[in-house]
Write an enzyme that holds these catalytic residues in place. Structure first.
Site, PDB file in Angstrom:
ATOM      1  N   GLY A  25       0.782  -1.220   0.000  1.00  0.00           N
ATOM      2  CA  GLY A  25       0.000   0.000   0.000  1.00  0.00           C
ATOM      3  C   GLY A  25       0.810   1.265   0.000  1.00  0.00           C
ATOM      4  O   GLY A  25       0.535   2.195  -0.761  1.00  0.00           O
ATOM      5  N   ASP A  27       3.648   1.876  -1.136  1.00  0.00           N
ATOM      6  CA  ASP A  27       4.376   2.072  -2.392  1.00  0.00           C
ATOM      7  C   ASP A  27       3.474   2.543  -3.520  1.00  0.00           C
ATOM      8  O   ASP A  27       3.809   3.471  -4.260  1.00  0.00           O
ATOM      9  CB  ASP A  27       5.039   0.762  -2.820  1.00  0.00           C
ATOM     10  N   THR A  28       2.337   1.893  -3.683  1.00  0.00           N
ATOM     11  CA  THR A  28       1.587   2.044  -4.937  1.00  0.00           C
ATOM     12  C   THR A  28       0.098   2.308  -4.770  1.00  0.00           C
ATOM     13  O   THR A  28      -0.600   2.462  -5.763  1.00  0.00           O
ATOM     14  CB  THR A  28       1.740   0.762  -5.790  1.00  0.00           C
ATOM     15  N   ARG A  29      -0.419   2.358  -3.523  1.00  0.00           N
ATOM     16  CA  ARG A  29      -1.875   2.412  -3.350  1.00  0.00           C
ATOM     17  C   ARG A  29      -2.506   3.595  -4.075  1.00  0.00           C
ATOM     18  O   ARG A  29      -3.538   3.462  -4.732  1.00  0.00           O
ATOM     19  CB  ARG A  29      -2.231   2.463  -1.860  1.00  0.00           C
ATOM     20  N   GLY A  57      -3.582  -8.392  11.740  1.00  0.00           N
ATOM     21  CA  GLY A  57      -3.096  -9.244  12.824  1.00  0.00           C
ATOM     22  C   GLY A  57      -1.978 -10.143  12.364  1.00  0.00           C
ATOM     23  O   GLY A  57      -1.365  -9.954  11.317  1.00  0.00           O
ATOM     24  N   GLU A  91       0.306 -13.053   2.181  1.00  0.00           N
ATOM     25  CA  GLU A  91      -0.654 -13.044   1.078  1.00  0.00           C
ATOM     26  C   GLU A  91      -0.097 -13.806  -0.120  1.00  0.00           C
ATOM     27  O   GLU A  91      -0.794 -14.584  -0.776  1.00  0.00           O
ATOM     28  CB  GLU A  91      -0.928 -11.585   0.703  1.00  0.00           C
TER      29      GLU A  91
END
Length: 1240
Positions: A25, A27-29, A57, A91
């Site tokens: 996020g 970096d590029t959101r 979490g 992820e």
């Protein structure tokens, strides 16, 4: 995993999203990831992204896990700070686990990151992992999982930003992802990649499309020109069309309604879209109405109508509203807010201009290729954006015109902006026009008036002769967004730009059109009627529509391109009306066909170069007609013959389609510059003119000249002719002998010429060696005596050898569809060795030359509807497109190379008698199968099953056939399908009732080597009487990491309330299975169509001393000895692994995994059904057998692309398909259950 456990069915993953977007996020959101997300959504690719910036979490959230599981593809944006986030890495691990266990595509995006740094964790990634190792020193297994996931994902390849601009990179990503997803991508409409502010503007329309109402809904999207109405409609259509049973987007309603016969053309487009097939010819509005009524009354449809400008065009839609199926939706875009005011229940959506910040972003994308102005250009950009008033088209055009320009150019442009008044879009667009060079301005005006919709190559040919550097000029216009080259290489232009161009021309002489450089339609009519034309006029266009009334026997007019091809472009032109309408037009206008003009009207137009007339009557002498004409298009010309005093010597293109000509002219005319001659649909024409005076002719088009009996022998002098189209010249008796002298001819179309005769080889050889002078002396009368009808090819004559040597050897494309050919000459490959495209559809020949592989350059071969063809010989490896649909006598295909298999898979639909593709599969009656094979599978009492019949469905041909028991040899696996309700007793390992998986540990036997495995599956009909699109048997050696998955090319269909057995023998030759190893066998099937009762497996051993073969159960082994399979079955009876490796390699598969599937795709081809008219017997019979569920996912280990069979040249219209019933009826066989002894 225990022996009784089962693998999770991948179909249980409901794909809520098309794509899952993973990114760091911080970096590029708010930059790259946001732009990529919006581009994906605009393209109709439903994408999940995590908007929660709060630290998560310890583990990846359940919501993200669910989103990954419910997405079809994961897009991972690797940025410089990606590896610093443990949540991003978690992820990534989840994504890679999903990829390993289910069908899930992963696309890594390397945004300003070196892929090697990701793979090796070097550079900035090394720094991140140093911190991770310190923080998680007690959880190093987690760190190692992260490292492995990074290595694995980097090995997938992916896309690297490199030197590309971010905007181009995003556009490339969207295209790649769309192509990976599914066949519906091919139906999505193109939306500009730089679209801004679309989400809020399309939200209301999307909510209306999903309101759940059972009423027929009409939505009106209205606003000023260029405001973005079409973009909004296209975006909503892309995002929702798949939720309807049929859909169609018809663009440019206003323009198309003005074309001659345009309404009928639009009816064909709508039918084609809704029926998902190429529509048949429509000859009247009433006929089209009837067909459309049938097409829309039985399914929910989404129809979008773009650029409607009058109420008459809409009467058709509102008139048929009651015919539409409940829940159907109609979207209309228009410039007129009150177009439908008298009508109720219409949802109204007004399109407002962009906000200033949105306008600045859109302008910046075009002017700077980034979402904000370049350094030092903010103050220069704001005045431009403010003057555009939020009109996207103006922002796009102006931004493109200023791209790459210096600041002083910008300042000059700003001076012109001061005179622009609010809302004057044409003046805004004029700024881009004024920035052009003088010759580019003239080119733009010529194109805007006369070349919209014309092919680029044709336009270039004509415009070059008008003194333009056309290719360079067109590219400059495209770069400035003043012109578009569509997917069919045709010139298109926004209507606002056309209007602007014509407005500029009117300014040349506001009161006197005769003093303008270009005139059209109403002004052209006035100029001709009042005799006010002057030497200023360079171009004149006058179209008088020819109305086709219902039941009229008048000459049909055809919508074609400049090569004479019927317009089947997927470019949506518009809609239609059920009644005659009156309208004003920029392309045509209503005037009585009885009103004519005098040739005297052209007397003063000395500089006229472009003259385009449709259905215009002209009388008088032609002595004073303009002598500088470059392009004369006079469709519907009423002259019987062109007068000798009609000066044509400067012509480049002469188009006399639909003329009344009987003789083009008398004698020989010398037209040294002529390159294109089109006389199509001239039904009175008997012969072509003397062509010897056209030394530069390149294209000769004579389509549908139904009374043409011969082409003049002077064609042999056309050394530059590259294209000759004689399609549907049904009375053409012979080709000119001198056609063989056409050394430049590349494309020859003879399709539909059913009465042709061909020359004998002796005459051809003599003429090939002759000089033009010798040819003049040849007695054509004696030569004709040796010409023979094509039909006579079926009976060879000893004294006469028919040959292809009479055709030019330089041909690259030859079309001879529906020519009554009874034989193809054996010298075709040697005589026409340069062929790249060969169309032989609908002919009567029994075979092709055995040396077809001599056509080393052949890329496309069309054989559809060759109902007598029995075998396709070996083809050259260059063939990429083979089509043999509905070759009902075809029995075998010789396949010489493994890479030809994908081509063959998509080529043999509705070939119901196909029994063999060499080296791939072969079916044959059980009694002709080698006895040793029968013994291997466990059968030996064939007498008891001799009269048994079963109904077999062939997935490759999409046919079903009832007959005696068949044996199927396919890639080392032998199968039999026969009635039966239980697994035979000699099968030692059986699954529990209803279980689809079985695991065993192979017992160790001294002196016994496993040479195969037998499997038996007992199945019955499911809840629906349908053929399953998924029927798989998978065998895996868990110990060695080997896996074989098999989907047979043909299966047996059980009768209602009865069971069927699938017996298969798998041959292994390289110790794939050995004692002590764990093997797992599973069955996958579409449970709605088939139910698995039980299945069993049996090991087949071969003693090391080669004394015989035994089964696993030593006490019930066969009482016979077995040798190796006979040599005659060597290729088909080879071992499974070798066959699968040869024909089913896939770089995405792991080593040791073999996928054996000779089908085109997992889902049964809904495209083939969509080819057939809804009322056809074929469709009704297909529907009984096949059921399609969009929610059902294919087996996880397979990722075959859906088949694509519809194309401009791939298939003929399916008017003959209905004559062939490929189904005898659903499950109608009366096979008795017998044939397997349980005490074997």
């Amino acid at each position: 995993m225990t022996a009784t456990s089962t693998q999770q069915d991948p179909s249980s993953h409901r794909c809520t999203y098309d794509a899952f977007l993973s990114f760091k996020g911080t970096d590029t959101r708010k930059g790259f990831a946001d732009h990529l997300y919006r581009a994906l959504e605009v393209a109709g690719i439903h994408t999940f992204r995590d908007d929660d910036e709060i630290e998560r979490g310890a583990n990846i959230s359940a919501e993200l896990q669910k989103a990954i599981q419910e997405s079809r593809v994961s897009i991972i944006v690797f940025s410089k700070d990606y590896a610093s986030s443990r949540w991003c890495l978690d992820e990534l691990v989840t994504i890679m686990d999903r990829r390993e266990t289910n069908e899930h595509m992963v696309m890594p995006i390397f945004y300003d990151v070196d892929p090697s740094h990701v793979r090796k964790q070097t550079g900035i990634f090394e720094e991140a992992f140093s911190r991770h190792q310190q923080r998680f020193n007690k959880e190093m297994d987690k760190v190692e999982k992260w490292r492995k996931a990074l290595r694995d994902v980097a090995d997938l390849g992916g896309m690297v930003l490199g030197d590309r601009s971010e905007s181009q990179f995003i556009q490339d990503i969207v295209e790649v992802i769309g192509n990976k997803l599914d066949h519906t991508w091919n139906r999505r409409l193109r939306v500009d990649p730089y679209v801004v502010g679309i989400d809020n503007r399309v939200e209301g329309l999307n909510m209306w499309l999903e309101d759940g109402s059972s009423d027929v809904g009409v939505a009106v999207v209205y606003g000023m020109g260029g405001i973005g109405k079409t973009t909004i409609a296209r975006t909503a259509y892309n995002q929702k069309f798949y939720k309807f049973q049929g859909s169609s987007f018809l663009a440019d309603i206003r323009a198309t309604s003005e074309l001659p016969n345009g309404l009928v053309h639009l009816q064909r487009i709508l039918l084609s879209d809704l029926q998902k097939e190429k529509a048949k010819e429509i000859y009247s509005l009433d006929e089209g109405i009837t067909k459309i009524k049938r097409a829309i009354r039985c399914k929910r449809v989404l129809i979008a109508l773009d650029d409607v400008d009058n109420l008459e065009q809409f009467n058709a839609i509102l008139g048929m509203r009651e015919w539409l199926h409940p829940g159907s939706k109609i979207i209309i875009t228009t410039r007129h807010e009150h177009l439908l005011k008298p009508h109720e229940n219409c949802a109204m959506f007004k399109v407002e201009g962009l906000h200033e910040y949105e306008s600045l972003e859109l302008f910046s994308w075009h002017a700077f290729r980034q979402p904000h102005p370049g350094e030092g250009y903010m103050d220069l950009s704001k005045p431009v954006v403010q003057h555009c008033g939020g009109v996207p088209l103006a922002l796009q055009v102006l931004g493109s015109s200023l791209f790459g320009k210096a600041a002083d150019v910008w300042k000059n442009a700003l001076q012109n902006l001061d005179v622009i008044t609010e809302g004057k879009i044409e003046k805004i667009l004029r700024i881009s026009f004024d920035s052009l060079q003088d010759h580019e301005k003239r080119l733009f005006l010529h194109i805007a008036c006369y070349f919209i919709g014309k092919h680029k190559d044709f336009s270039t040919t004509v415009l070059d002769e008008c003194g333009f550097a056309t290719n360079i000029g067109i590219q400059n216009l495209v770069d400035r967004c003043l012109l578009i080259i569509d997917g069919f290489n045709k010139l298109t232009m926004h209507q606002l730009l056309q209007d602007m161009g014509k407005g500029i021309i009117r300014e040349e002489s506001p009161e006197d059109p005769g003093k303008r450089t270009r005139v059209w339609n109403k002004d052209a009519s006035n100029v001709l009627r009042k005799l006010t034309g002057t030497e200023t006029i360079k171009g004149l266009m006058l179209n008088i529509p020819k109305i086709i009334s219902s039941g009229s026997n008048r000459k049909r007019f055809h919508v074609e391109d400049n090569n004479g091809n019927r317009s089947s472009s997927r470019r949506r032109l518009g809609f239609f009306s059920w009644q005659s309408i009156s309208f004003s037009s920029t392309n045509s206008f209503h005037v009585s066909n009885e009103i004519g003009f005098k040739t005297e009207a052209f007397r003063r137009m000395h500089n006229l170069e472009l003259l385009l007339l449709d259905n215009v009557k002209i009388s008088g002498g032609y002595e004073d007609f303009p002598k500088n004409l470059i392009w004369l298009s006079w469709r519907g010309c009423a002259l019987k013959s062109i007068p000798t005093n009609f000066y044509l010597e400067n012509l480049i293109a002469l188009d006399l389609r639909n003329s009344s000509l009987q003789h083009v002219w008398k004698g020989t005319r010398f037209l040294p510059r002529l390159k294109i001659l089109n006389l199509s649909h001239s039904h009175g024409l008997v012969t072509t003119p003397d062509l010897s005076g056209f030394p530069n002719l390149e294209r000769l088009i004579l389509i549908d000249c139904i009374n043409l009996k011969e082409v003049d022998e002077s064609i042999g002098y056309l050394e530059k002719l590259v294209f000759l189209n004689l399609k549907d010249c049904k009375n053409l008796m012979k080709l000119p002998i001198r056609i063989s002298m056409l050394r430049s001819l590349q494309k020859l179309i003879l399709s539909g010429c059913s009465n042709l005769v061909l020359p004998a080889s002796k005459i051809v050889k003599n003429q090939s060696d002759s000089t033009p002078g010798d040819m003049k002396k040849l007695s054509l009368l004696s030569a004709v005596k040796l010409w023979q009808p094509i039909r006579s090819w079926v009976l060879p004559r000893k004294y006469l050898q028919l040959t292809c040597a009479s055709l030019p050897q330089c041909l690259k494309s030859l079309e001879m569809a529906y020519c009554n050919l009874s034989e193809i000459p054996n010298d075709l490959p040697s005589s026409l060795s340069s062929l790249e495209y060969l169309d032989l559809r609908g002919n009567l020949f029994l075979s092709l030359p055995v040396n077809m592989n001599g056509l080393s350059k052949l890329q496309t071969l069309l054989l559809n509807d060759c109902t007598n063809l029995e075998m396709i010989p070996e083809l050259p490896p260059s063939v990429e497109d083979l089509s043999a649909y509905q070759c009902t006598s075809l029995k075998s295909v010789l396949l010489n190379l493994p890479n030809m298999l994908p081509t063959i898979r998509d080529a043999v639909y509705i070939c119901e008698n196909l029994v063999e593709i060499q080296n791939v599969f072969k079916t044959r009656p059980l009694r002709s199968v080698d006895i040793e094979m029968i013994k291997d599978i466990g059968l030996f009492n064939l007498e008891s099953i001799g009269s048994t019949e079963v109904e077999m469905v062939n997935y490759l041909t999409r046919t079903a056939k009832k007959g005696p028991l068949q044996g199927l040899d396919e890639c080392g696996i032998f199968s039999i399908f026969l009635p039966g309700s239980k697994v035979p007793d000699w099968f030692c390992y059986k699954s529990s009732m209803g279980n689809s998986e079985l695991s065993i540990t192979i017992p160790r036997h001294l002196n016994l080597k496993i040479r195969g495995l037998n499997a038996c599956v007992v199945y019955a009909q499911g809840k629906v009487r349908a053929v399953p699109h998924q029927f798989l048997l998978q065998i895996s050696n868990e110990t060695k990491g080997l896996k074989w998955t098999y989907a047979p090319v043909t299966i047996g269909l059980p009768k209602e309330k009865e069971h069927m057995l699938w017996l298969s023998h798998w041959r292994f030759a390289n110790d794939e299975l050995e004692g002590g190893e764990e093997i797992r066998v599973s069955v996958r099937v579409d449970e709605d169509a088939m139910l698995i009762k039980e299945f069993g497996i049996q090991l087949v051993y071969e003693q090391n001393n080669n004394e015989g073969t035994v089964t696993e159960d030593i006490t019930t082994m066969f009482q016979h000895e077995t040798t190796t399979p006979s040599s005659q079955n060597h290729l088909l009876a080879g071992d499974v692994s070798a066959s699968a490796s040869r024909f089913h390699k896939n770089n995405q598969n792991k080593v040791g995994e073999y996928f054996i599937c000779n089908r085109s795709g997992w889902f049964f081809p809904i495209e083939i059904i969509s080819m057939v008219h809804l009322s056809s017997p074929l469709l009704r019979q297909l529907s009984r057998h096949f059921r399609f569920r969009a929610s059902t996912q294919p087996f996880s280990l397979f990722s075959f692309a859906p088949i694509q069979i519809l194309g401009a040249e791939r298939v003929r219209e399916v008017e003959n398909i209905e004559q062939h019933s490929i189904w005898d009826g659903p499950f109608s066989s009366t096979v008795s259950e017998s044939g397997i002894s349980s005490n074997s």
